[in-house]
Design a protein around this motif. Structure first.
Motif, short mmCIF file in Angstrom:
data_model
loop_
_atom_site.label_atom_id
_atom_site.label_comp_id
_atom_site.label_asym_id
_atom_site.label_seq_id
_atom_site.Cartn_x
_atom_site.Cartn_y
_atom_site.Cartn_z
N CYS A 65 -98.09 -21.94 -31.62
CA CYS A 65 -96.67 -21.59 -31.69
C CYS A 65 -96.00 -22.53 -32.69
O CYS A 65 -96.07 -23.75 -32.54
CB CYS A 65 -96.02 -21.73 -30.31
SG CYS A 65 -94.23 -21.47 -30.33
N HIS A 103 -90.37 -18.02 -30.14
CA HIS A 103 -91.73 -18.51 -30.37
C HIS A 103 -92.17 -18.14 -31.78
O HIS A 103 -91.72 -17.14 -32.34
CB HIS A 103 -92.73 -17.90 -29.37
CG HIS A 103 -92.45 -18.28 -27.96
ND1 HIS A 103 -92.66 -19.55 -27.48
CD2 HIS A 103 -91.98 -17.56 -26.91
CE1 HIS A 103 -92.33 -19.60 -26.20
NE2 HIS A 103 -91.91 -18.40 -25.83
N CYS A 114 -90.47 -24.60 -28.50
CA CYS A 114 -89.97 -23.71 -27.45
C CYS A 114 -89.82 -24.38 -26.09
O CYS A 114 -89.11 -23.89 -25.23
CB CYS A 114 -90.89 -22.51 -27.33
SG CYS A 114 -92.60 -22.97 -27.01
N MET A 128 -99.02 -24.95 -26.60
CA MET A 128 -98.98 -23.50 -26.79
C MET A 128 -99.86 -23.13 -27.98
O MET A 128 -99.38 -22.93 -29.09
CB MET A 128 -97.54 -23.03 -26.98
CG MET A 128 -97.42 -21.50 -26.95
SD MET A 128 -95.73 -20.98 -26.71
CE MET A 128 -95.88 -19.23 -27.02
CU LIG Z 1 -93.58 -21.43 -28.19
#
Ligand SMILES: [Cu+2]
Length: 621
Positions: free
Chosen positions: A600, A565, A604, A611
């Motif tokens: 982020c 991340h 991911c 995120m």
């Molecule tokens: Cu992430």
């Protein structure tokens, strides 16, 4: 038309191989790549499901980074940030790497060197030096991340490194630019008296992952260029080339090429170590400095054709090869003869208190391949044959150090500086592949404007030398080392570190703690959200006051390989990375009031785009 048939059938064969290996999920490597019956395309084609045979670690020059390629495919796999900031990994933004960089933003990474055991690469660590800001670094090959960096005092640009001794006892870092001790101001009129070319003997404490300076040597104020450590019978010794023994202080391209001969510095590091143990040094800037004019023995000069570049020890440790970079010839020197000359005090005077060995007494042979010009650097194959890059005549010349006979030569495009063969500077080179690191690619690739990329050309050396392919590379590979892929053992995830006060592994333990105007966030990154305080109404929001000093400690609790991340705060110029299982910290002052999305940065999951959260900064008034 004819030309295309073997390439097309090669690709087809590759696809068939890919299907088979995918079906049985094989991880076997492409071991027959160098087989001479294959076409060029087949030799470099690594089908899906198979891996390259070698890792190539190339210096990234003034990018400050290290470039990792697979061989023979010549696919770039990764950039390891070492001396320069890298927003892709958050290197130089998070607290740990910011501290490592020591306040500098860039570096000029020159020669990478693997740690060695018994003269062979052991695949554990990689060292490198920074000519731009005089630093040395170590990279952990379990994670391909930089673990320690030291600033080297009394030295201005350790170009001549890093080359490690047989069991990684030392790497020697001599300076490219002579400076006064302590790098204090001294007039250039006093150059010969006040300037020095300091060499540092750097040790690596493997247990604590820490680089240290063992001792330094105040050599004459010359420029030190390249070095190599001895092997086997010469393992206690090291050699390095030096130029500007004229001690000129201006217009170097003319003034530093006046004398017909410069020197190779030959030194016995065990002797120097003994001197230090016996207290035969002076303290300079907190360093143990040996002055060779006062402490005799251990250091000698060997005359060599002017302005030498590389000096390379043969795999058997018996010879060292050096050449003047403007000369047509390579010179093979014998360690045995050098040891005899030292023993018999067979000296031709001295410079700055350092004895000069007689050239004729140490020289084994001069090798002068017809029309070859500008020999720079030599690598070796499994049969002990030498491959020397010819910068001016743009070619690689293969020759036999034992007879001086030229065996083969191949043109490269163009002006190779260094070259690297598979494990080619160890006691047991592999042969198979050689890569020419070319300074000038000219019209090799699609144009990208007035400045062109450099190139790395892969040469099959299993039979008659043949250039197989060419890969562009960013500025600027000075040297590279190539290691068997199976020697590198990476980890899949960072293990849990319960002693780390900044790490949080359970959602229920996340928290935001305020101490005066200091705010510590103990948060978690996981697919696909941030949790900074699980008990909060909005767990993915951080709210602080303008002027607060903020620490964001973030742990990636996805203990799954490759689930990395990122963490960036929009318009705050901040980004860091947390690899699987890793904890990282970002420290900054919230000087701008307002609403700043955080997100982020490293893809991911399917819900990566979700995120995110907010970083809210309440205005002072
Ligand atoms: Cu992430």
């Amino acid at each position: 038309m004819k030309k295309w048939i073997p390439i097309a059938s090669g690709l087809l064969a590759g696809f068939v191989a890919a299907t088979i290996s995918f079906a049985d999920f094989s991880t076997k490597t492409n071991t027959e790549a160098a087989s001479s019956t294959k076409s060029n395309a087949e030799k470099v084609y690594v089908p899906f499901g198979e891996k390259d045979d070698y890792y190539l670690f190339a210096s990234g020059g003034h990018s400050g980074q290290m470039f990792i390629y697979g061989v023979p495919s010549m696919r770039k796999i990764r950039t390891i940030p070492v001396f320069s900031q890298d927003s892709a990994t958050g290197y130089g933004f998070d607290e740990h790497s910011k501290k490592l960089m020591g306040g500098y933003t860039w570096g000029d990474l020159h020669h990478p060197a693997f740690s060695e055991t018994k003269g062979d690469y052991d695949g554990k660590w990689m060292f490198a030096t920074d000519v731009g800001n005089s630093r040395a670094a170590v990279v952990d090959l379990k994670t391909f991340t930089t673990k320690d960096i030291i600033k080297v005092p009394n030295t201005a640009g350790p170009h001549c490194a890093a080359f490690v001794t047989e069991n990684t006892e030392y790497m020697f870092l001599p300076t490219r630019f002579a400076v006064p001790l302590g790098q204090k101001y001294e007039s250039l009129d006093d150059y010969s008296a006040k300037y020095r070319g300091v060499m540092s003997a750097v040790t690596f404490d493997e247990k604590n992952v820490k680089l240290n300076i063992g001792y330094q040597v105040a050599l004459p104020p010359w420029s030190y260029d390249l070095s190599d450590a001895g092997k086997k019978g010469s393992a206690d010794w090291a050699v390095m080339t030096t130029y500007n023994t004229e001690e000129s202080t201006t217009t170097m391209e003319i003034n530093a090429s006046q004398a017909d001969r410069d020197y190779i510095v030959l030194f016995n590091w065990k002797e120097l170590e003994k001197m230090v143990k016996e207290g035969k040094y002076e303290e300079v800037d907190g360093q143990k400095m040996i002055f060779p004019e006062k402490q005799k023995g251990g250091i000698y000069l060997v005359p060599v054709a002017k302005s030498p570049h590389g000096v390379d020890v043969t795999p058997d440790g018996k010879y060292f090869i050096a050449s003047g970079k403007l000369a047509p010839a390579m010179t093979v020197f014998s360690f045995e003869k050098a040891f005899k000359a030292v023993e018999n005090k067979d000296f031709a005077g001295e410079r700055n208190g350092i004895p000069i060995l007689n050239y004729e007494s140490v020289m084994e042979r001069e090798v002068n391949p017809e029309n070859a010009l500008g020999p720079l650097h030599t690598q070796f194959d499994d049969k002990g044959m030498a491959y020397t890059t010819m910068f001016i005549s743009s070619e690689i010349v293969k020759w036999d150090p034992k007879t001086g006979k030229t065996l083969d030569r191949v043109p490269v495009q163009y002006s190779p500086g260094h070259s690297v063969s598979a494990e080619g500077d160890t006691v047991a080179p592999d042969g198979k592949w050689l890569i020419a690191l070319n300074k000038i690619a000219k019209d090799t690739y699609l144009s990208v404007g007035p400045s062109h990329p450099e190139s790395m050309q892969l040469i099959d050396i299993s039979g008659k030398m043949k250039v197989i392919m060419s890969a562009p590379v960013d500025p600027e590979p000075h040297y590279a080392q190539m290691i068997k892929a199976d020697k590198i053992k990476t980890i899949n995830v960072y293990p849990k570190d319960t002693k780390n006060k900044d790490a949080v592994y359970k959602q229920s333990e996340t928290k935001i703690v305020r101490k005066g105007n200091e705010v510590h966030v103990y948060g978690i990154a996981m697919r696909s959200r941030f949790i900074f305080d699980a008990k909060s109404k909005r767990p993915d929001v951080i709210e602080v006051n303008q002027g607060d000093h903020v620490f964001i400690h973030l742990t990636n609790i996805d203990f799954d390989e490759d689930i990395t991340h990122g963490f960036a705060i929009n318009s705050y110029d901040l980004n860091m990375e947390v690899q699987p299982g890793q904890t990282n910290t970002m420290e900054f002052t919230a000087d701008k009031a307002g609403t700043f999305p955080l997100y982020c940065t490293n893809f991911c999951s399917a819900l990566h785009q979700e995120m995110n959260g907010y970083f809210l900064v309440k205005p002072k008034n």
